[in-house]
Design a protein around this motif. Structure first.
Motif, PDB file in Angstrom:
ATOM      1  N   ALA A 150      17.098  -0.954  -3.205  1.00 43.42           N
ATOM      2  CA  ALA A 150      16.502  -1.443  -4.446  1.00 43.42           C
ATOM      3  C   ALA A 150      15.794  -0.314  -5.199  1.00 43.42           C
ATOM      4  O   ALA A 150      15.480   0.741  -4.646  1.00 43.42           O
ATOM      5  N   ALA A 151      15.518  -0.582  -6.479  1.00 44.72           N
ATOM      6  CA  ALA A 151      14.946   0.449  -7.351  1.00 44.72           C
ATOM      7  C   ALA A 151      13.574   0.918  -6.874  1.00 44.72           C
ATOM      8  O   ALA A 151      13.238   2.095  -7.016  1.00 44.72           O
ATOM      9  N   HIS A 152      12.776   0.005  -6.304  1.00 41.03           N
ATOM     10  CA  HIS A 152      11.419   0.400  -5.909  1.00 41.03           C
ATOM     11  C   HIS A 152      11.425   1.430  -4.783  1.00 41.03           C
ATOM     12  O   HIS A 152      10.606   2.343  -4.764  1.00 41.03           O
ATOM     13  N   MET A 153      12.364   1.313  -3.832  1.00 37.29           N
ATOM     14  CA  MET A 153      12.428   2.295  -2.755  1.00 37.29           C
ATOM     15  C   MET A 153      13.067   3.596  -3.224  1.00 37.29           C
ATOM     16  O   MET A 153      12.707   4.684  -2.762  1.00 37.29           O
ATOM     17  N   SER A 154      14.017   3.508  -4.141  1.00 33.17           N
ATOM     18  CA  SER A 154      14.616   4.727  -4.694  1.00 33.17           C
ATOM     19  C   SER A 154      13.600   5.511  -5.516  1.00 33.17           C
ATOM     20  O   SER A 154      13.596   6.746  -5.508  1.00 33.17           O
ATOM     21  N   PHE A 155      12.719   4.788  -6.219  1.00 35.84           N
ATOM     22  CA  PHE A 155      11.667   5.448  -6.984  1.00 35.84           C
ATOM     23  C   PHE A 155      10.641   6.090  -6.051  1.00 35.84           C
ATOM     24  O   PHE A 155      10.205   7.233  -6.271  1.00 35.84           O
ATOM     25  N   CYS A 194       0.822  -1.209   0.000  1.00 31.97           N
ATOM     26  CA  CYS A 194       0.000   0.000   0.000  1.00 31.97           C
ATOM     27  C   CYS A 194       0.857   1.259   0.000  1.00 31.97           C
ATOM     28  O   CYS A 194       0.591   2.212  -0.739  1.00 31.97           O
ATOM     29  N   ARG A 195       1.907   1.252   0.813  1.00 31.33           N
ATOM     30  CA  ARG A 195       2.744   2.445   0.908  1.00 31.33           C
ATOM     31  C   ARG A 195       3.488   2.704  -0.407  1.00 31.33           C
ATOM     32  O   ARG A 195       3.652   3.853  -0.815  1.00 31.33           O
ATOM     33  N   LEU A 196       3.948   1.654  -1.053  1.00 26.89           N
ATOM     34  CA  LEU A 196       4.648   1.822  -2.326  1.00 26.89           C
ATOM     35  C   LEU A 196       3.702   2.336  -3.404  1.00 26.89           C
ATOM     36  O   LEU A 196       4.076   3.179  -4.222  1.00 26.89           O
ATOM     37  N   MET A 197       2.474   1.854  -3.408  1.00 28.82           N
ATOM     38  CA  MET A 197       1.497   2.335  -4.377  1.00 28.82           C
ATOM     39  C   MET A 197       1.135   3.795  -4.111  1.00 28.82           C
ATOM     40  O   MET A 197       0.915   4.573  -5.033  1.00 28.82           O
ATOM     41  N   GLU A 198       1.070   4.165  -2.827  1.00 25.24           N
ATOM     42  CA  GLU A 198       0.811   5.563  -2.486  1.00 25.24           C
ATOM     43  C   GLU A 198       1.893   6.481  -3.036  1.00 25.24           C
ATOM     44  O   GLU A 198       1.634   7.645  -3.365  1.00 25.24           O
ATOM     45  N   ARG A 199       3.094   5.941  -3.145  1.00 26.80           N
ATOM     46  CA  ARG A 199       4.216   6.736  -3.633  1.00 26.80           C
ATOM     47  C   ARG A 199       4.360   6.663  -5.152  1.00 26.80           C
ATOM     48  O   ARG A 199       5.360   7.104  -5.702  1.00 26.80           O
ATOM     49  N   GLY A 200       3.353   6.080  -5.834  1.00 23.40           N
ATOM     50  CA  GLY A 200       3.331   6.113  -7.288  1.00 23.40           C
ATOM     51  C   GLY A 200       3.822   4.864  -7.979  1.00 23.40           C
ATOM     52  O   GLY A 200       3.878   4.815  -9.216  1.00 23.40           O
ATOM     53  N   LEU A 201       4.163   3.805  -7.240  1.00 25.51           N
ATOM     54  CA  LEU A 201       4.628   2.571  -7.860  1.00 25.51           C
ATOM     55  C   LEU A 201       3.424   1.813  -8.435  1.00 25.51           C
ATOM     56  O   LEU A 201       2.394   1.690  -7.765  1.00 25.51           O
ATOM     57  N   PRO A 202       3.497   1.293  -9.664  1.00 22.97           N
ATOM     58  CA  PRO A 202       2.399   0.497 -10.220  1.00 22.97           C
ATOM     59  C   PRO A 202       2.092  -0.696  -9.326  1.00 22.97           C
ATOM     60  O   PRO A 202       2.989  -1.239  -8.668  1.00 22.97           O
TER      61      PRO A 202
END
Length: 302
Positions: free
Chosen positions: A274-279, A246-254
């Motif tokens: 990792a790339a997902h947290m850097s994004f 949920c938190r990653l999606m809130e930050r714009g991750l697909p």
């Protein structure tokens, strides 16, 4: 309207209405008229016009592209009438402007569904009307008054449930993302406070001590390491995979990428690099929280 029905263009293009010139002019007049204290950036309402003249084009582009990142909220304590203190969050003037513009767009959508007996913070409603209604109830013979204070409601309300209710009426994902980020800006006060009050003084001290001995490359590496350590802290705080998703999606991750990342079974330190947290949490995010850059301080000290 149900959550499964297609949204009209008016509901999916709300960001364009938010940044429209007339809406922003109205919001500007309201914010300047309200005055109020400065946020963490120290900018007052008298500085707002000049800031908009030089930065509005960039802010507008970020809003339209769904990339706008609110500044952290400045936390202050004010005394309560019955004793104790109330925690108050003060957004920056720019964020107050955007929030007012957002309110002007969303209010016509949600206000018609509110109770006619709700008088707080509504167009055409006032405390004076509430007093008159109370007097009318008294004349009708009613004698009981119930006073309910939902302590820390906005600090503890479930954001996921709140956003789900809003999404039933609002189809513009940029607007939903912006609201979520404003909710997080208030919830993220602790991280911003830690950076400003604890981490930044340490960074300044390190620069003063090592400025003569260390190279710019060392400062760049340490800047990157600090941001990774903060991302690691965030990952640990989320604890459960579904929360991380949920938190990653809130930050714009697909969604697909967010699910893969949240359930990868890797440790916090690996994920923090990792790339997902850097994004999700780029350098710009920590800049907005006020994190000092060792490279910048090093250049200033020489």
């Amino acid at each position: 309207m149900t959550g499964t029905e297609p949204k009209s263009p008016e509901m999916t293009e709300l960001m364009e209405r938010l940044v429209e010139r007339g809406n922003m002019r109205e919001a500007y007049g309201q914010v300047v008229g309200n005055k109020g204290a400065a946020g963490i950036d120290g900018m007052t309402v008298t500085d707002l016009k000049g800031r908009l003249q030089t930065h509005w084009a960039e802010v507008k582009e970020d809003l339209l592209n769904g990339r706008y990142e609110p500044e952290a909220v400045r936390g202050v304590e004010i005394p309560k009438p019955n004793g104790g203190k109330r925690q108050l969050g003060i957004p920056t003037v720019i964020d107050r402007l955007i929030q007012q513009a957002l309110y002007q767009v969303l209010s016509p959508i949600f206000d018609p569904a509110f109770s006619p007996n709700s008088y707080g913070f509504r167009v055409g409603k006032s405390a004076h009307q509430a007093v008159l209604a109370a007097k009318e109830y008294q004349l009708q013979g009613k004698r009981w008054v119930v006073d309910i204070d939902l302590a820390k409601f906005f600090d503890e309300v479930n954001h996921d449930l709140l956003m789900a209710r809003i999404a039933k009426e609002v189809g513009d994902k940029r607007i939903l993302r912006l609201i979520r980020r404003y909710l997080q800006a208030g919830r993220g006060r602790n991280l911003g406070w830690f950076i400003r009050e604890t981490l930044n003084p340490l960074i300044r001290g390190w620069v003063q001590y090592f400025s003569r001995a260390e190279t710019k490359l060392f400062a760049q590496e340490l800047d990157g390491w600090l941001r990774r350590r903060l991302r690691c802290t965030l990952w640990r705080q989320w604890k459960r995979p579904w929360t991380r998703r949920c938190r990653l999606m809130e930050r714009g991750l697909p969604e697909e990428k967010a699910v893969q990342s949240a359930f990868n079974r890797r440790g916090p330190w690996w994920n923090s690099g990792a790339a997902h947290m850097s994004f999700a949490f780029p350098k710009k995010y920590f800049d907005r929280l006020g994190l000092f850059s060792m490279v910048d301080l090093l250049c200033q000290s020489r």
